[in-house]
Design an enzyme around this catalytic site. Structure first.
Site, PDB file in Angstrom:
ATOM      1  N   TYR A  31     -12.944 -48.643 -45.708  1.00 51.35           N
ATOM      2  CA  TYR A  31     -13.286 -49.129 -47.046  1.00 51.35           C
ATOM      3  C   TYR A  31     -14.469 -48.350 -47.595  1.00 51.35           C
ATOM      4  O   TYR A  31     -15.148 -47.621 -46.849  1.00 51.35           O
ATOM      5  CB  TYR A  31     -13.609 -50.630 -47.009  1.00 51.35           C
ATOM      6  CG  TYR A  31     -14.981 -50.948 -46.461  1.00 51.35           C
ATOM      7  CD1 TYR A  31     -15.225 -50.940 -45.090  1.00 51.35           C
ATOM      8  CD2 TYR A  31     -16.052 -51.237 -47.320  1.00 51.35           C
ATOM      9  CE1 TYR A  31     -16.495 -51.222 -44.589  1.00 51.35           C
ATOM     10  CE2 TYR A  31     -17.313 -51.532 -46.824  1.00 51.35           C
ATOM     11  CZ  TYR A  31     -17.531 -51.520 -45.472  1.00 51.35           C
ATOM     12  OH  TYR A  31     -18.785 -51.795 -44.977  1.00 51.35           O
ATOM     13  N   ARG A  50     -17.009 -39.137 -47.538  1.00 54.05           N
ATOM     14  CA  ARG A  50     -17.157 -39.938 -46.307  1.00 54.05           C
ATOM     15  C   ARG A  50     -15.820 -40.578 -45.929  1.00 54.05           C
ATOM     16  O   ARG A  50     -15.453 -40.607 -44.752  1.00 54.05           O
ATOM     17  CB  ARG A  50     -18.236 -41.010 -46.514  1.00 54.05           C
ATOM     18  CG  ARG A  50     -18.426 -41.883 -45.269  1.00 54.05           C
ATOM     19  CD  ARG A  50     -19.640 -42.775 -45.394  1.00 54.05           C
ATOM     20  NE  ARG A  50     -19.501 -43.747 -46.458  1.00 54.05           N
ATOM     21  CZ  ARG A  50     -20.500 -44.485 -46.938  1.00 54.05           C
ATOM     22  NH1 ARG A  50     -21.716 -44.365 -46.442  1.00 54.05           N
ATOM     23  NH2 ARG A  50     -20.299 -45.351 -47.916  1.00 54.05           N
ATOM     24  N   ARG A  99       4.418 -56.023 -34.476  1.00 53.64           N
ATOM     25  CA  ARG A  99       3.036 -55.683 -34.135  1.00 53.64           C
ATOM     26  C   ARG A  99       2.996 -54.858 -32.854  1.00 53.64           C
ATOM     27  O   ARG A  99       3.616 -55.204 -31.856  1.00 53.64           O
ATOM     28  CB  ARG A  99       2.256 -56.986 -33.940  1.00 53.64           C
ATOM     29  CG  ARG A  99       0.797 -56.822 -33.612  1.00 53.64           C
ATOM     30  CD  ARG A  99       0.164 -58.202 -33.477  1.00 53.64           C
ATOM     31  NE  ARG A  99      -1.259 -58.100 -33.195  1.00 53.64           N
ATOM     32  CZ  ARG A  99      -1.786 -57.929 -31.985  1.00 53.64           C
ATOM     33  NH1 ARG A  99      -0.981 -57.836 -30.938  1.00 53.64           N
ATOM     34  NH2 ARG A  99      -3.086 -57.842 -31.825  1.00 53.64           N
ATOM     35  N   HIS A 101       0.135 -52.046 -30.758  1.00 53.57           N
ATOM     36  CA  HIS A 101      -1.162 -51.368 -30.805  1.00 53.57           C
ATOM     37  C   HIS A 101      -1.023 -49.886 -31.124  1.00 53.57           C
ATOM     38  O   HIS A 101      -1.913 -49.293 -31.727  1.00 53.57           O
ATOM     39  CB  HIS A 101      -1.881 -51.486 -29.450  1.00 53.57           C
ATOM     40  CG  HIS A 101      -2.572 -52.798 -29.257  1.00 53.57           C
ATOM     41  ND1 HIS A 101      -1.906 -53.987 -29.228  1.00 53.57           N
ATOM     42  CD2 HIS A 101      -3.881 -53.094 -29.076  1.00 53.57           C
ATOM     43  CE1 HIS A 101      -2.778 -54.976 -29.044  1.00 53.57           C
ATOM     44  NE2 HIS A 101      -3.979 -54.462 -28.950  1.00 53.57           N
ATOM     45  N   LYS A 147     -16.614 -46.063 -41.433  1.00 48.11           N
ATOM     46  CA  LYS A 147     -16.720 -47.232 -42.330  1.00 48.11           C
ATOM     47  C   LYS A 147     -15.451 -48.075 -42.174  1.00 48.11           C
ATOM     48  O   LYS A 147     -14.568 -48.110 -43.039  1.00 48.11           O
ATOM     49  CB  LYS A 147     -16.958 -46.785 -43.776  1.00 48.11           C
ATOM     50  CG  LYS A 147     -17.702 -47.840 -44.583  1.00 48.11           C
ATOM     51  CD  LYS A 147     -18.379 -47.255 -45.775  1.00 48.11           C
ATOM     52  CE  LYS A 147     -18.891 -48.304 -46.772  1.00 48.11           C
ATOM     53  NZ  LYS A 147     -19.864 -49.248 -46.248  1.00 48.11           N
ATOM     54  N   GLU A 179     -29.959 -49.580 -37.617  1.00 47.30           N
ATOM     55  CA  GLU A 179     -29.885 -49.859 -39.048  1.00 47.30           C
ATOM     56  C   GLU A 179     -29.941 -51.359 -39.269  1.00 47.30           C
ATOM     57  O   GLU A 179     -30.241 -52.107 -38.325  1.00 47.30           O
ATOM     58  CB  GLU A 179     -28.636 -49.215 -39.671  1.00 47.30           C
ATOM     59  CG  GLU A 179     -27.327 -49.577 -39.012  1.00 47.30           C
ATOM     60  CD  GLU A 179     -26.124 -48.795 -39.542  1.00 47.30           C
ATOM     61  OE1 GLU A 179     -26.193 -48.183 -40.606  1.00 47.30           O
ATOM     62  OE2 GLU A 179     -25.085 -48.834 -38.861  1.00 47.30           O
ATOM     63  N   LEU A 203     -24.196 -45.723 -39.899  1.00 44.91           N
ATOM     64  CA  LEU A 203     -23.349 -45.223 -40.981  1.00 44.91           C
ATOM     65  C   LEU A 203     -24.127 -44.152 -41.754  1.00 44.91           C
ATOM     66  O   LEU A 203     -25.293 -44.379 -42.092  1.00 44.91           O
ATOM     67  CB  LEU A 203     -22.975 -46.368 -41.925  1.00 44.91           C
ATOM     68  CG  LEU A 203     -21.937 -45.959 -42.966  1.00 44.91           C
ATOM     69  CD1 LEU A 203     -20.543 -45.935 -42.331  1.00 44.91           C
ATOM     70  CD2 LEU A 203     -21.943 -46.890 -44.153  1.00 44.91           C
TER      71      LEU A 203
HETATM   72  C1  LIG Z   1     -23.872 -50.826 -41.646  1.00 39.32           C
HETATM   73  C2  LIG Z   1     -24.187 -50.114 -42.925  1.00 39.32           C
HETATM   74  N1  LIG Z   1     -25.112 -49.127 -42.916  1.00 39.32           N
HETATM   75  C3  LIG Z   1     -25.449 -48.468 -44.038  1.00 39.32           C
HETATM   76  C4  LIG Z   1     -24.862 -48.787 -45.267  1.00 39.32           C
HETATM   77  C5  LIG Z   1     -25.293 -48.047 -46.493  1.00 39.32           C
HETATM   78  O1  LIG Z   1     -24.287 -47.179 -46.954  1.00 39.32           O
HETATM   79  P1  LIG Z   1     -24.243 -46.673 -48.446  1.00 39.32           P
HETATM   80  O2  LIG Z   1     -25.610 -46.197 -48.778  1.00 39.32           O
HETATM   81  O3  LIG Z   1     -23.241 -45.587 -48.416  1.00 39.32           O
HETATM   82  O4  LIG Z   1     -23.826 -47.840 -49.288  1.00 39.32           O
HETATM   83  C6  LIG Z   1     -23.881 -49.789 -45.324  1.00 39.32           C
HETATM   84  C7  LIG Z   1     -23.239 -50.111 -46.592  1.00 39.32           C
HETATM   85  O5  LIG Z   1     -22.361 -50.916 -46.697  1.00 39.32           O
HETATM   86  C8  LIG Z   1     -23.535 -50.470 -44.122  1.00 39.32           C
HETATM   87  O6  LIG Z   1     -22.619 -51.455 -44.130  1.00 39.32           O
END
Ligand SMILES: Cc1ncc(COP(=O)(O)O)c(C=O)c1O
Length: 283
Positions: A31, A50, A99, A101, A147, A179, A203
């Site tokens: 997403y 990304r 279903r 895997h 993501k 983070e 991320l």
């Molecule tokens: C775990 C995580 N880290 C960092 C970010 C920040 O990403 P961005 O700056 O691309 O929105 C997000 C955004 O949803 C996130 O879910």
């Protein structure tokens, strides 16, 4: 309400999703959430870049080109008459019955795309007053650079923080901050900004990328280094960043004020530069 469903813009009620969609059953999909200012998507290309990188990592062939997706999302923004807001879209690997895997061949299964837009103004009070947070062990998987739709680890970390009465979770893995539950995490020590380097543990945020560029352009000092958990008490400032909230200070961690317990000067400086850039980029 109009939404994106595969290659069409339709009424939300018209969407038919299948119980054997792999996104629903396995969290097998990706997403993005893109900020909208004055009807324009901010840093759409970086979000799409990304998405493409993540699609490669999970061996998913995207069912649209950059331009096709961009065009549809702009149609959605106009249909919903959104000025300031957010676009959310996701791509699952598709409906796979029965279903199983095993990842099916792309020719056998068509990815399913859905998306929606919502109005959202800059959260000024939160950007000014900040959030409280608590330190939570980072128990997510080891591909945090993807993501993925599977956000259970993030959801549980935020819930653990909220159950204790805090606004967010600062995640620690192997003794280092990674983070926050849905944002990148930044520290200020002295005159230097610190954030975890990209890699599999965080991320690679689009906002992080833009902030790093703004910091460089303004001659500010940066260290892309993980901060050890034991240095928390000596941090002068802490803030988080994501596309929707931009830059939000963390003013208190586990009941202890960060710095003066209010937004710090280097947080405010880069927050202002970020906000200015969202205006100038769009003229
Ligand atoms: C775990 C995580 N880290 C960092 C970010 C920040 O990403 P961005 O700056 O691309 O929105 C997000 C955004 O949803 C996130 O879910």
């Amino acid at each position: 309400m109009k939404v994106l469903w595969n290659d069409q813009i339709v009424a939300r009620e018209a969407v038919k999703l299948d119980i054997e969609d792999r996104g629903y059953q396995f969290g097998d999909g990706l997403y993005e959430a893109v900020r909208v200012y004055k009807g324009d998507m901010f840093m759409f290309d970086e979000h799409f870049d990304r998405l493409e990188r993540c699609a490669k990592k999970i061996r998913l062939t995207l069912p649209f080109t950059r331009i096709e997706l961009q065009t549809q999302l702009y149609r959605l923004i106009s249909a919903e008459q959104i000025s300031n807001g957010a676009v959310y879209f996701q791509v699952t690997r598709g409906i796979d019955s029965p279903r199983d895997h095993r990842i099916p061949d792309f020719s056998a299964v068509k990815p399913v795309v859905t998306g929606n837009v919502s109005a959202y103004e800059r959260p000024q009070a939160m950007q000014q007053d900040g959030l409280s947070a608590t330190v939570i062990p980072d128990e997510r998987w080891l591909h945090c650079d993807i993501k993925s739709l599977s956000l259970l680890g993030n959801v549980l970390s935020l819930d653990a923080a909220m159950q204790k009465g805090y606004g967010d979770a600062l995640l620690v893995r192997d003794g280092y901050f990674t983070e926050a539950s849905a944002s990148n995490l930044w520290f200020v020590f002295g005159d230097t900004y610190y954030t975890h380097p990209d890699g599999n543990l965080v991320l690679p945020g689009v906002t992080k990328l833009h902030l790093l560029n703004l910091m460089r352009q303004n001659g500010l000092k940066i260290k892309e280094e993980a901060v050890p958990a034991e240095k928390l008490a000596t941090a002068d400032e802490i803030f988080i960043s994501n596309s929707i909230w931009e830059v939000v200070p963390i003013v208190n961690v586990d009941g202890n004020p960060v710095g003066a317990g209010k937004i710090g000067p280097l947080t405010k400086l880069i927050q202002d530069k970020y906000i200015a850039s969202t205006k100038s980029k769009l003229g």
